[in-house]
Scaffold this motif. Structure first.
Motif, PDB file in Angstrom:
ATOM      1  N   LEU A   1       1.835  15.865 -14.415  1.00  0.00           N
ATOM      2  CA  LEU A   1       1.878  15.148 -13.141  1.00  0.00           C
ATOM      3  C   LEU A   1       0.766  14.109 -13.050  1.00  0.00           C
ATOM      4  O   LEU A   1       0.977  13.024 -12.502  1.00  0.00           O
ATOM      5  CB  LEU A   1       1.790  16.130 -11.967  1.00  0.00           C
ATOM      6  N   VAL A   2      -0.405  14.433 -13.583  1.00  0.00           N
ATOM      7  CA  VAL A   2      -1.492  13.453 -13.605  1.00  0.00           C
ATOM      8  C   VAL A   2      -1.046  12.230 -14.413  1.00  0.00           C
ATOM      9  O   VAL A   2      -1.254  11.082 -13.994  1.00  0.00           O
ATOM     10  CB  VAL A   2      -2.785  14.062 -14.193  1.00  0.00           C
ATOM     11  N   GLU A   3      -0.411  12.448 -15.558  1.00  0.00           N
ATOM     12  CA  GLU A   3       0.052  11.333 -16.382  1.00  0.00           C
ATOM     13  C   GLU A   3       1.159  10.552 -15.688  1.00  0.00           C
ATOM     14  O   GLU A   3       1.211   9.321 -15.766  1.00  0.00           O
ATOM     15  CB  GLU A   3       0.506  11.817 -17.759  1.00  0.00           C
ATOM     16  N   GLU A   4       2.045  11.252 -15.015  1.00  0.00           N
ATOM     17  CA  GLU A   4       3.103  10.574 -14.246  1.00  0.00           C
ATOM     18  C   GLU A   4       2.483   9.684 -13.180  1.00  0.00           C
ATOM     19  O   GLU A   4       2.889   8.540 -12.971  1.00  0.00           O
ATOM     20  CB  GLU A   4       4.026  11.623 -13.614  1.00  0.00           C
ATOM     21  N   PHE A   5       1.482  10.211 -12.510  1.00  0.00           N
ATOM     22  CA  PHE A   5       0.765   9.457 -11.490  1.00  0.00           C
ATOM     23  C   PHE A   5       0.068   8.256 -12.122  1.00  0.00           C
ATOM     24  O   PHE A   5       0.140   7.130 -11.622  1.00  0.00           O
ATOM     25  CB  PHE A   5      -0.266  10.378 -10.827  1.00  0.00           C
TER      26      PHE A   5
ATOM     27  N   PHE B   1       0.807  -1.216   0.000  1.00  0.00           N
ATOM     28  CA  PHE B   1       0.000   0.000   0.000  1.00  0.00           C
ATOM     29  C   PHE B   1       0.847   1.276   0.000  1.00  0.00           C
ATOM     30  O   PHE B   1       0.688   2.135   0.852  1.00  0.00           O
ATOM     31  CB  PHE B   1      -0.963   0.019   1.191  1.00  0.00           C
ATOM     32  N   PRO B   2       1.729   1.415  -0.975  1.00  0.00           N
ATOM     33  CA  PRO B   2       2.540   2.640  -0.999  1.00  0.00           C
ATOM     34  C   PRO B   2       1.689   3.865  -1.334  1.00  0.00           C
ATOM     35  O   PRO B   2       0.633   3.755  -1.962  1.00  0.00           O
ATOM     36  CB  PRO B   2       3.550   2.370  -2.108  1.00  0.00           C
ATOM     37  N   THR B   3       2.137   5.011  -0.890  1.00  0.00           N
ATOM     38  CA  THR B   3       1.499   6.276  -1.233  1.00  0.00           C
ATOM     39  C   THR B   3       2.328   6.916  -2.338  1.00  0.00           C
ATOM     40  O   THR B   3       3.529   7.123  -2.176  1.00  0.00           O
ATOM     41  CB  THR B   3       1.445   7.202  -0.004  1.00  0.00           C
ATOM     42  N   VAL B   4       1.691   7.230  -3.439  1.00  0.00           N
ATOM     43  CA  VAL B   4       2.389   7.784  -4.589  1.00  0.00           C
ATOM     44  C   VAL B   4       2.301   9.311  -4.549  1.00  0.00           C
ATOM     45  O   VAL B   4       1.229   9.873  -4.318  1.00  0.00           O
ATOM     46  CB  VAL B   4       1.783   7.249  -5.908  1.00  0.00           C
ATOM     47  N   ILE B   5       3.432   9.942  -4.770  1.00  0.00           N
ATOM     48  CA  ILE B   5       3.524  11.400  -4.883  1.00  0.00           C
ATOM     49  C   ILE B   5       4.300  11.678  -6.164  1.00  0.00           C
ATOM     50  O   ILE B   5       5.383  11.128  -6.364  1.00  0.00           O
ATOM     51  CB  ILE B   5       4.269  12.013  -3.678  1.00  0.00           C
ATOM     52  N   ALA B   6       3.749  12.494  -7.035  1.00  0.00           N
ATOM     53  CA  ALA B   6       4.435  12.859  -8.278  1.00  0.00           C
ATOM     54  C   ALA B   6       4.947  14.290  -8.153  1.00  0.00           C
ATOM     55  O   ALA B   6       4.303  15.136  -7.531  1.00  0.00           O
ATOM     56  CB  ALA B   6       3.482  12.742  -9.464  1.00  0.00           C
ATOM     57  N   ASN B   7       6.105  14.551  -8.714  1.00  0.00           N
ATOM     58  CA  ASN B   7       6.623  15.916  -8.676  1.00  0.00           C
ATOM     59  C   ASN B   7       7.365  16.256  -9.967  1.00  0.00           C
ATOM     60  O   ASN B   7       7.796  15.380 -10.700  1.00  0.00           O
ATOM     61  CB  ASN B   7       7.527  16.147  -7.461  1.00  0.00           C
ATOM     62  N   SER B   8       7.445  17.549 -10.218  1.00  0.00           N
ATOM     63  CA  SER B   8       8.192  18.045 -11.370  1.00  0.00           C
ATOM     64  C   SER B   8       8.847  19.364 -10.987  1.00  0.00           C
ATOM     65  O   SER B   8       8.476  20.004 -10.006  1.00  0.00           O
ATOM     66  CB  SER B   8       7.265  18.244 -12.578  1.00  0.00           C
ATOM     67  N   TYR B   9       9.812  19.751 -11.793  1.00  0.00           N
ATOM     68  CA  TYR B   9      10.503  21.015 -11.583  1.00  0.00           C
ATOM     69  C   TYR B   9      10.712  21.660 -12.941  1.00  0.00           C
ATOM     70  O   TYR B   9      11.103  20.993 -13.901  1.00  0.00           O
ATOM     71  CB  TYR B   9      11.857  20.774 -10.896  1.00  0.00           C
TER      72      TYR B   9
END
Length: 190
Positions: free
Chosen positions: A75-79, A8-16
């Protein structure tokens, strides 16, 4: 034989965005002027400024929204492409607000009810102006045996997307300069 498993990992997406400096000063000026005109809201912000959550609908904000929108979609697509996630709907922006945290101001621990994803875009982050802290959903049970917080030092031009149900806060700004961020929610259209 013994094994351990991470479940049950929690996914966090980020970009810069390395080109963010091209828009940063104009965005900070826009936010500062807006805050002088419109009263603050009091939700998660303690002693700082928190805009109404419909400011992004103003025509004057359109250039900045046009700048942010492709990044939010990325970010939605990365997620979506992460091995631990699955969804087929196209999330929609439901609301957006910004925070100006002056010295000794912060955002208390909270979630974003009623949305699938929450996000934050870091606009101005002076040294020592606070950190984004995510809290483990079951921290009251695991605190003695496992990490229960995940801390991120904000970077100007950085954007994060995470589940709206994930508790998080932004620690106190100890800098003499204000910290600027924009938060937003995405929902599942019906």
């Amino acid at each position: 034989m013994t094994e351990t498993h991470t479940i049950f990992p929690t996914v966090i997406a980020n970009s810069y965005d390395s080109q963010f400096n091209l828009v940063k000063d104009d965005l900070v000026a826009w936010m500062t002027n807006y805050a002088k005109t419109y009263p603050t809201n009091s939700r998660s912000n303690v002693d700082g400024y928190q805009s109404p959550d419909n400011f992004w609908e103003m025509d004057a904000f359109a250039p900045f929204l046009n700048y942010m929108s492709p990044r939010i979609l990325e970010l939605v697509e990365e997620f979506r492409n992460h091995d631990e996630t699955f969804f087929e709907f196209e999330p929609r922006l439901s609301n957006m607000w910004f925070n100006i945290n002056y010295k000794h101001c912060y955002n208390v621990s909270h979630t974003h009810p009623g949305c699938i994803f929450a996000g934050v875009f870091w606009v101005r982050c002076p040294d020592n102006s606070g950190e984004l802290v995510f809290r483990h959903p079951d921290e009251h049970n695991i605190a003695p045996i496992q990490n229960s917080n995940y801390t991120i030092k904000p970077t100007e031009g950085g954007m994060y997307l995470f589940p709206g149900s994930l508790y998080h806060y932004v620690s106190m700004n100890y800098s003499d300069e204000p910290r600027f961020s924009i938060a937003f929610n995405l929902y599942e259209p019906t």
